[in-house]
Design a protein around this motif. Structure first.
Motif, PDB file in Angstrom:
ATOM      1  N   TYR A  39      -3.396  -6.210  -5.280  1.00 22.68           N
ATOM      2  CA  TYR A  39      -2.815  -5.139  -4.346  1.00 22.68           C
ATOM      3  C   TYR A  39      -1.303  -4.747  -4.724  1.00 22.68           C
ATOM      4  CZ  TYR A  39      -7.224  -5.988  -1.790  1.00 22.68           C
ATOM      5  OH  TYR A  39      -8.336  -6.125  -1.583  1.00 22.68           O
ATOM      6  N   TYR A  40      -0.843  -3.837  -4.520  1.00 16.71           N
ATOM      7  CA  TYR A  40       0.556  -3.378  -4.773  1.00 16.71           C
ATOM      8  C   TYR A  40       1.510  -4.464  -4.066  1.00 16.71           C
ATOM      9  CZ  TYR A  40       4.878  -0.868  -4.983  1.00 16.71           C
ATOM     10  OH  TYR A  40       6.225  -0.222  -4.936  1.00 16.71           O
ATOM     11  N   LEU A  41       1.319  -4.897  -2.864  1.00 17.10           N
ATOM     12  CA  LEU A  41       2.356  -5.686  -2.144  1.00 17.10           C
ATOM     13  C   LEU A  41       2.105  -7.347  -2.509  1.00 17.10           C
ATOM     14  CD1 LEU A  41       2.247  -4.009   1.432  1.00 17.10           C
ATOM     15  CD2 LEU A  41       3.847  -3.818  -0.531  1.00 17.10           C
ATOM     16  N   GLY A 178       7.805  -3.387 -10.569  1.00 14.85           N
ATOM     17  CA  GLY A 178       7.125  -2.794 -11.711  1.00 14.85           C
ATOM     18  C   GLY A 178       5.993  -3.818 -11.552  1.00 14.85           C
ATOM     19  N   GLN A 179       5.453  -4.272 -12.828  1.00 18.13           N
ATOM     20  CA  GLN A 179       4.360  -5.176 -12.987  1.00 18.13           C
ATOM     21  C   GLN A 179       4.419  -6.236 -13.667  1.00 18.13           C
ATOM     22  OE1 GLN A 179       0.915  -2.555 -13.915  1.00 18.13           O
ATOM     23  NE2 GLN A 179       0.352  -2.319 -11.913  1.00 18.13           N
ATOM     24  N   TYR A 288      -4.686   5.906  -0.034  1.00 16.65           N
ATOM     25  CA  TYR A 288      -5.911   4.861  -0.522  1.00 16.65           C
ATOM     26  C   TYR A 288      -5.514   3.886  -1.467  1.00 16.65           C
ATOM     27  CZ  TYR A 288      -9.022   8.204   1.737  1.00 16.65           C
ATOM     28  OH  TYR A 288      -9.682   8.794   2.420  1.00 16.65           O
ATOM     29  N   SER A 289      -6.048   2.811  -1.735  1.00 18.27           N
ATOM     30  CA  SER A 289      -6.407   1.874  -2.823  1.00 18.27           C
ATOM     31  C   SER A 289      -7.765   1.752  -3.223  1.00 18.27           C
ATOM     32  CB  SER A 289      -5.837   0.427  -2.636  1.00 18.27           C
ATOM     33  OG  SER A 289      -6.635  -0.264  -1.544  1.00 18.27           O
ATOM     34  N   TYR A 290      -8.080   1.344  -4.342  1.00 21.77           N
ATOM     35  CA  TYR A 290      -9.713   1.577  -4.940  1.00 21.77           C
ATOM     36  C   TYR A 290      -9.767   0.234  -5.266  1.00 21.77           C
ATOM     37  CZ  TYR A 290      -7.814   6.524  -4.482  1.00 21.77           C
ATOM     38  OH  TYR A 290      -7.191   7.755  -4.215  1.00 21.77           O
ATOM     39  N   GLU A 291     -11.279   0.007  -5.288  1.00 19.93           N
ATOM     40  CA  GLU A 291     -11.900  -1.186  -6.055  1.00 19.93           C
ATOM     41  C   GLU A 291     -12.890  -0.433  -7.008  1.00 19.93           C
ATOM     42  OE1 GLU A 291     -12.959  -4.058  -3.269  1.00 19.93           O
ATOM     43  OE2 GLU A 291     -10.865  -4.476  -2.771  1.00 19.93           O
ATOM     44  N   ILE A 292     -13.118  -0.622  -8.218  1.00 19.91           N
ATOM     45  CA  ILE A 292     -14.069   0.145  -9.000  1.00 19.91           C
ATOM     46  C   ILE A 292     -14.712  -0.902  -9.610  1.00 19.91           C
ATOM     47  CG2 ILE A 292     -14.515   1.681 -10.878  1.00 19.91           C
ATOM     48  CD1 ILE A 292     -11.893   3.466  -9.683  1.00 19.91           C
TER      49      ILE A 292
END
Length: 408
Positions: A39-41, A178-179, A288-292
């Protein structure tokens, strides 16, 4: 679709700076693990993966702690590599009573820098990416993975730091937003926020299309932010005053939701900008966040391999197609992959990708293929083709291109 045929290699320093490797030809039953974050956080804590092998003849003796156990795609493109950190043995209880196996745990580069402590290491004031790569000039890759940086946007304050290298990288990432991605077992990439949302050319779709770059999924989850949204944000830099940012429109609509973050912002202006930006961009609990989840027997394994390669390079922006119940046409959104998990058994490999809305990384950029173009080929002043009729409020720009223009 045909499943992936994986290849396994043992890598080790022999001696520094030569990295040697040889193929592991023993029987592998399965492997699974995680990459980056969900997740982003999330803070980056490092991840591991586990490989279960046959061990009837002590094959595990080759897999010495500290060596790297690397996994490659069938065409020898890199998939993942990590330093062997531990082994669990499942020994057969007796003759002809079963197969002995061993499960080898490997730590990714982010985990490895979490094990390394810096003692009174001097970081001069500079861009977050410049600080991130600085220890790599002092300690070689046989000790800790190298950190490579890209163009970063935020400036970190000077400090003399003692603590784990990973804690420092997380503070820098809190400042940059960033990441980080593992890039081989001996390297990790520190990506600036402007580098994250680079297009991969990949679209996740509801069903197979046969079109290159379109990956059909077998499971799709969209998850509202819920209580993870924020509209009152405290940014707490190490060397300057704490800054407070709010989104009043979000507070009025959804109620207050506080959040605090420790950073290395070098001045109050930069810290205040981060606080305000987070409060605005993360202020909607219905985002939303997504799980694919995809598999290599329902999708083209070449497209999956290409996506993994893009992620290692930092190209994490994808399109996501989904159909809301009750709608007759698909919704297509842009999203950024934060990380993924994988599980491989004979005949099938599955992957679950974790994605955030692309707007979480949206900053004001004048010329962005992702978030829009201001002025087409650029901001052009005093355009002769524009006709402006104040009485009839007519605006006519016959040569307008991909964006709006400033100035007549």
């Amino acid at each position: 679709m045909s499943s992936e045929s994986w290849k396994f290699y043992i890598e080790y320093w022999d001696p520094w700076p030569t990295l040697s490797n040889f193929e592991y030809v023993g029987k592998v039953f399965s492997f699974s693990g995680d990459v980056a974050r969900k997740y982003y956080l999330d803070q980056y804590n490092g991840t591991t993966y586990q490989v279960t092998i046959e061990n009837n003849n002590d094959e595990v003796a080759q897999l010495v702690r500290g060596r790297y156990f690397a996994i490659f795609f069938e065409d020898l493109q890199y998939f993942i590599s990590g330093r062997i950190s531990g082994i669990t043995f499942q020994d057969s209880p007796g003759i002809d009573q079963g197969v002995s196996t061993a499960t080898v745990t490997c730590s990714d580069p982010i985990s490895q820098v979490g094990k390394f402590t810096l003692d009174s290491f001097v970081f001069p004031q500079g861009l977050t990416g410049d600080q991130a790569i600085l220890p790599s000039g002092t300690f070689n890759q046989s000790i800790i993975p190298a950190v490579t940086g890209s163009n970063t946007n935020s400036i970190a304050s000077a400090s003399t730091y003692s603590g784990t290298f990973l804690n420092k990288l997380n503070l820098l990432m809190n400042t940059e937003k960033g990441q980080m991605w593992p890039s081989g077992g001996i390297e990790l990439r520190f990506l600036g926020r402007a580098e994250v949302a680079q297009p991969s050319g990949i679209t996740f779709v509801r069903e197979p299309t046969g079109i290159m770059g379109e990956i059909p999924y077998v499971q799709f989850n969209r998850i509202q932010l819920g209580d993870d949204f924020m509209n009152q944000v405290l940014v707490q830099p190490e060397t300057v005053a704490t800054q407070f940012g709010t989104s009043q429109s979000s507070i009025d609509a959804f109620g207050p939701s506080g959040y605090s973050i420790s950073t290395l912002d070098y001045d109050t202006t930069q810290a205040a900008g981060l606080a305000s930006w987070l409060a605005v961009m993360q202020g909607d609990p219905t985002d939303y966040s997504y799980e694919i989840t995809v598999t290599d027997i329902t999708a083209d394994k070449t497209d999956i391999e290409q996506l993994i390669t893009y992620l290692i390079q930092g190209n994490s922006l994808v399109n996501v197609e989904w159909l809301k119940p009750g709608d007759v046409s698909e919704t297509v959104v842009e999203a950024v992959i934060e990380g993924y998990s994988f599980n491989a058994v004979p005949g099938e490999t599955s992957y679950t990708f974790y994605l955030s809305a692309a707007t979480f990384y949206q900053y004001f950029i004048l010329d962005s293929t992702t978030f829009g173009i201001l002025g087409g080929d650029g901001i052009t002043y005093n355009q002769p083709e524009i006709v402006y009729d104040e009485t009839g409020w007519i605006y006519n720009d016959a040569l307008v291109e991909n964006g709006s223009r400033l100035g007549w």
